[in-house]
Scaffold this motif. Structure first.
Motif, PDB file in Angstrom:
ATOM      1  N   GLU A  65       0.853  -1.186   0.000  1.00  0.00           N
ATOM      2  CA  GLU A  65       0.000   0.000   0.000  1.00  0.00           C
ATOM      3  C   GLU A  65       0.885   1.231   0.000  1.00  0.00           C
ATOM      4  OE1 GLU A  65      -3.222   0.043   2.733  1.00  0.00           O
ATOM      5  OE2 GLU A  65      -3.466  -2.127   2.602  1.00  0.00           O
ATOM      6  N   ILE A  66       0.757   1.998  -1.039  1.00  0.00           N
ATOM      7  CA  ILE A  66       1.512   3.243  -1.170  1.00  0.00           C
ATOM      8  C   ILE A  66       0.481   4.339  -1.359  1.00  0.00           C
ATOM      9  CG2 ILE A  66       3.281   4.473  -2.463  1.00  0.00           C
ATOM     10  CD1 ILE A  66       4.355   1.742  -3.337  1.00  0.00           C
ATOM     11  N   PRO A  67       0.102   5.006  -0.269  1.00  0.00           N
ATOM     12  CA  PRO A  67      -1.009   5.959  -0.324  1.00  0.00           C
ATOM     13  C   PRO A  67      -0.895   6.995  -1.421  1.00  0.00           C
ATOM     14  CG  PRO A  67      -0.205   5.729   1.924  1.00  0.00           C
ATOM     15  CD  PRO A  67       0.718   4.967   1.033  1.00  0.00           C
ATOM     16  N   CYS A  68       0.276   7.554  -1.625  1.00  0.00           N
ATOM     17  CA  CYS A  68       0.369   8.638  -2.607  1.00  0.00           C
ATOM     18  C   CYS A  68       0.180   8.128  -4.020  1.00  0.00           C
ATOM     19  CB  CYS A  68       1.675   9.391  -2.433  1.00  0.00           C
ATOM     20  SG  CYS A  68       2.889   9.164  -3.667  1.00  0.00           S
ATOM     21  N   LEU A  69       0.502   6.862  -4.282  1.00  0.00           N
ATOM     22  CA  LEU A  69       0.316   6.332  -5.622  1.00  0.00           C
ATOM     23  C   LEU A  69      -1.097   5.813  -5.818  1.00  0.00           C
ATOM     24  CD1 LEU A  69       3.690   4.453  -6.108  1.00  0.00           C
ATOM     25  CD2 LEU A  69       3.065   6.727  -6.888  1.00  0.00           C
ATOM     26  N   ALA A  70      -1.700   5.300  -4.767  1.00  0.00           N
ATOM     27  CA  ALA A  70      -3.035   4.718  -4.887  1.00  0.00           C
ATOM     28  C   ALA A  70      -4.129   5.769  -4.814  1.00  0.00           C
ATOM     29  CB  ALA A  70      -3.245   3.675  -3.801  1.00  0.00           C
ATOM     30  N   GLY A  71      -3.928   6.837  -4.061  1.00  0.00           N
ATOM     31  CA  GLY A  71      -4.999   7.781  -3.822  1.00  0.00           C
ATOM     32  C   GLY A  71      -4.955   9.049  -4.632  1.00  0.00           C
ATOM     33  N   ASN A  78      -6.396  12.242   5.519  1.00  0.00           N
ATOM     34  CA  ASN A  78      -5.538  13.108   6.334  1.00  0.00           C
ATOM     35  C   ASN A  78      -5.082  14.358   5.594  1.00  0.00           C
ATOM     36  OD1 ASN A  78      -5.709  11.280   8.429  1.00  0.00           O
ATOM     37  ND2 ASN A  78      -3.921  10.134   7.731  1.00  0.00           N
ATOM     38  N   GLY A  79      -5.642  14.630   4.461  1.00  0.00           N
ATOM     39  CA  GLY A  79      -5.263  15.820   3.710  1.00  0.00           C
ATOM     40  C   GLY A  79      -4.141  15.534   2.731  1.00  0.00           C
ATOM     41  N   PRO A  80      -3.615  16.594   2.107  1.00  0.00           N
ATOM     42  CA  PRO A  80      -2.574  16.430   1.100  1.00  0.00           C
ATOM     43  C   PRO A  80      -1.307  15.795   1.682  1.00  0.00           C
ATOM     44  CG  PRO A  80      -3.445  18.656   1.067  1.00  0.00           C
ATOM     45  CD  PRO A  80      -4.015  17.968   2.277  1.00  0.00           C
ATOM     46  N   LEU A  81      -0.611  15.018   0.859  1.00  0.00           N
ATOM     47  CA  LEU A  81       0.634  14.392   1.284  1.00  0.00           C
ATOM     48  C   LEU A  81       1.792  15.353   1.068  1.00  0.00           C
ATOM     49  CD1 LEU A  81       0.074  10.912  -0.355  1.00  0.00           C
ATOM     50  CD2 LEU A  81      -0.057  11.450   2.067  1.00  0.00           C
ATOM     51  N   SER A  82       2.775  15.260   1.959  1.00  0.00           N
ATOM     52  CA  SER A  82       3.952  16.113   1.814  1.00  0.00           C
ATOM     53  C   SER A  82       4.826  15.603   0.674  1.00  0.00           C
ATOM     54  CB  SER A  82       4.763  16.108   3.114  1.00  0.00           C
ATOM     55  OG  SER A  82       5.389  14.844   3.284  1.00  0.00           O
ATOM     56  N   GLN A  83       5.695  16.466   0.194  1.00  0.00           N
ATOM     57  CA  GLN A  83       6.623  16.086  -0.867  1.00  0.00           C
ATOM     58  C   GLN A  83       7.492  14.912  -0.410  1.00  0.00           C
ATOM     59  OE1 GLN A  83       6.421  17.521  -3.779  1.00  0.00           O
ATOM     60  NE2 GLN A  83       8.139  16.542  -4.779  1.00  0.00           N
ATOM     61  N   GLN A  84       7.930  14.939   0.860  1.00  0.00           N
ATOM     62  CA  GLN A  84       8.772  13.871   1.400  1.00  0.00           C
ATOM     63  C   GLN A  84       8.020  12.535   1.419  1.00  0.00           C
ATOM     64  OE1 GLN A  84      11.977  14.014   2.080  1.00  0.00           O
ATOM     65  NE2 GLN A  84      12.022  11.859   2.647  1.00  0.00           N
ATOM     66  N   THR A  85       6.744  12.550   1.765  1.00  0.00           N
ATOM     67  CA  THR A  85       5.947  11.327   1.775  1.00  0.00           C
ATOM     68  C   THR A  85       5.812  10.757   0.376  1.00  0.00           C
ATOM     69  OG1 THR A  85       4.704  12.124   3.685  1.00  0.00           O
ATOM     70  CG2 THR A  85       3.712  10.348   2.420  1.00  0.00           C
ATOM     71  N   LYS A  86       5.618  11.623  -0.590  1.00  0.00           N
ATOM     72  CA  LYS A  86       5.515  11.178  -1.978  1.00  0.00           C
ATOM     73  C   LYS A  86       6.821  10.537  -2.445  1.00  0.00           C
ATOM     74  CE  LYS A  86       2.126  14.691  -3.255  1.00  0.00           C
ATOM     75  NZ  LYS A  86       1.902  15.899  -4.069  1.00  0.00           N
ATOM     76  N   ILE A  87       7.944  11.156  -2.097  1.00  0.00           N
ATOM     77  CA  ILE A  87       9.253  10.618  -2.473  1.00  0.00           C
ATOM     78  C   ILE A  87       9.467   9.256  -1.833  1.00  0.00           C
ATOM     79  CG2 ILE A  87      11.748  10.938  -2.187  1.00  0.00           C
ATOM     80  CD1 ILE A  87      11.186  13.991  -2.543  1.00  0.00           C
ATOM     81  N   GLN A  88       9.120   9.140  -0.544  1.00  0.00           N
ATOM     82  CA  GLN A  88       9.274   7.857   0.140  1.00  0.00           C
ATOM     83  C   GLN A  88       8.404   6.774  -0.496  1.00  0.00           C
ATOM     84  OE1 GLN A  88       8.325   9.019   4.146  1.00  0.00           O
ATOM     85  NE2 GLN A  88      10.455   9.509   4.656  1.00  0.00           N
ATOM     86  N   ALA A  89       7.215   7.146  -0.892  1.00  0.00           N
ATOM     87  CA  ALA A  89       6.316   6.185  -1.529  1.00  0.00           C
ATOM     88  C   ALA A  89       6.890   5.718  -2.866  1.00  0.00           C
ATOM     89  CB  ALA A  89       4.936   6.801  -1.725  1.00  0.00           C
ATOM     90  N   LEU A  90       7.412   6.641  -3.635  1.00  0.00           N
ATOM     91  CA  LEU A  90       8.016   6.271  -4.922  1.00  0.00           C
ATOM     92  C   LEU A  90       9.250   5.394  -4.723  1.00  0.00           C
ATOM     93  CD1 LEU A  90       7.615   9.625  -6.849  1.00  0.00           C
ATOM     94  CD2 LEU A  90       6.491   7.459  -7.365  1.00  0.00           C
ATOM     95  N   GLU A  91      10.067   5.706  -3.718  1.00  0.00           N
ATOM     96  CA  GLU A  91      11.244   4.886  -3.433  1.00  0.00           C
ATOM     97  C   GLU A  91      10.824   3.477  -3.032  1.00  0.00           C
ATOM     98  OE1 GLU A  91      13.183   7.336  -0.520  1.00  0.00           O
ATOM     99  OE2 GLU A  91      14.410   8.339  -2.041  1.00  0.00           O
ATOM    100  N   ALA A  92       9.763   3.363  -2.236  1.00  0.00           N
ATOM    101  CA  ALA A  92       9.262   2.045  -1.825  1.00  0.00           C
ATOM    102  C   ALA A  92       8.780   1.259  -3.034  1.00  0.00           C
ATOM    103  CB  ALA A  92       8.133   2.207  -0.803  1.00  0.00           C
ATOM    104  N   LYS A  93       8.095   1.924  -3.931  1.00  0.00           N
ATOM    105  CA  LYS A  93       7.604   1.272  -5.144  1.00  0.00           C
ATOM    106  C   LYS A  93       8.774   0.795  -6.001  1.00  0.00           C
ATOM    107  CE  LYS A  93       4.520   0.323  -8.381  1.00  0.00           C
ATOM    108  NZ  LYS A  93       3.472  -0.640  -8.259  1.00  0.00           N
ATOM    109  N   LEU A  94       9.798   1.619  -6.172  1.00  0.00           N
ATOM    110  CA  LEU A  94      10.967   1.223  -6.956  1.00  0.00           C
ATOM    111  C   LEU A  94      11.687   0.034  -6.324  1.00  0.00           C
ATOM    112  CD1 LEU A  94      12.406   4.727  -7.877  1.00  0.00           C
ATOM    113  CD2 LEU A  94      11.436   3.046  -9.449  1.00  0.00           C
TER     114      LEU A  94
END
Length: 103
Positions: A65-71, A78-94
């Motif tokens: 589950e990668i919230p920024c990619l799925a949602g 919880n509102g908009p995701l931070s830039q850091q959260t988005k980067i972490q999600a992309l790194e996890a996906k990679l």
């Protein structure tokens, strides 16, 4: 037909589709009659889909589950995701994709 779900091409066709026929004769006829035809401004290519190994397809896949990619960009309840959260999600996906390619 399959469409892009996100990004600058969201809503536009991906450029390919999968079609299933009830009998082999009809599928062969469609392939021979449509391959190379001009549709709009594009010449279409029709070919057989590649064989899918059912065992590999049925094998359980890790649920990630990668919230920024799925949602999307709204981030969920919880509102908009931070830039850091988005980067972490992309790194996890990679990282997940890299581990899959090692199989």
């Amino acid at each position: 037909m399959l469409f892009h779900r996100s990004g600058p091409l969201a809503g536009y066709p991906r450029g390919y589709a999968f079609v299933t026929y009830e009998n082999h004769r009809d599928s062969e006829s469609a392939l021979h009659r449509l391959d190379g035809k001009l549709v709009g401004e594009k010449t279409i290519v029709v070919r057989w889909a590649k064989h899918v190994n059912r065992e590999e397809n049925d094998r359980s896949k890790p649920k990630i589950e990668i919230p920024c990619l799925a949602g999307g960009s709204k981030g969920g309840s919880n509102g908009p995701l931070s830039q850091q959260t988005k980067i972490q999600a992309l790194e996890a996906k990679l990282k997940m994709l890299e581990s899959r390619s090692d199989d």
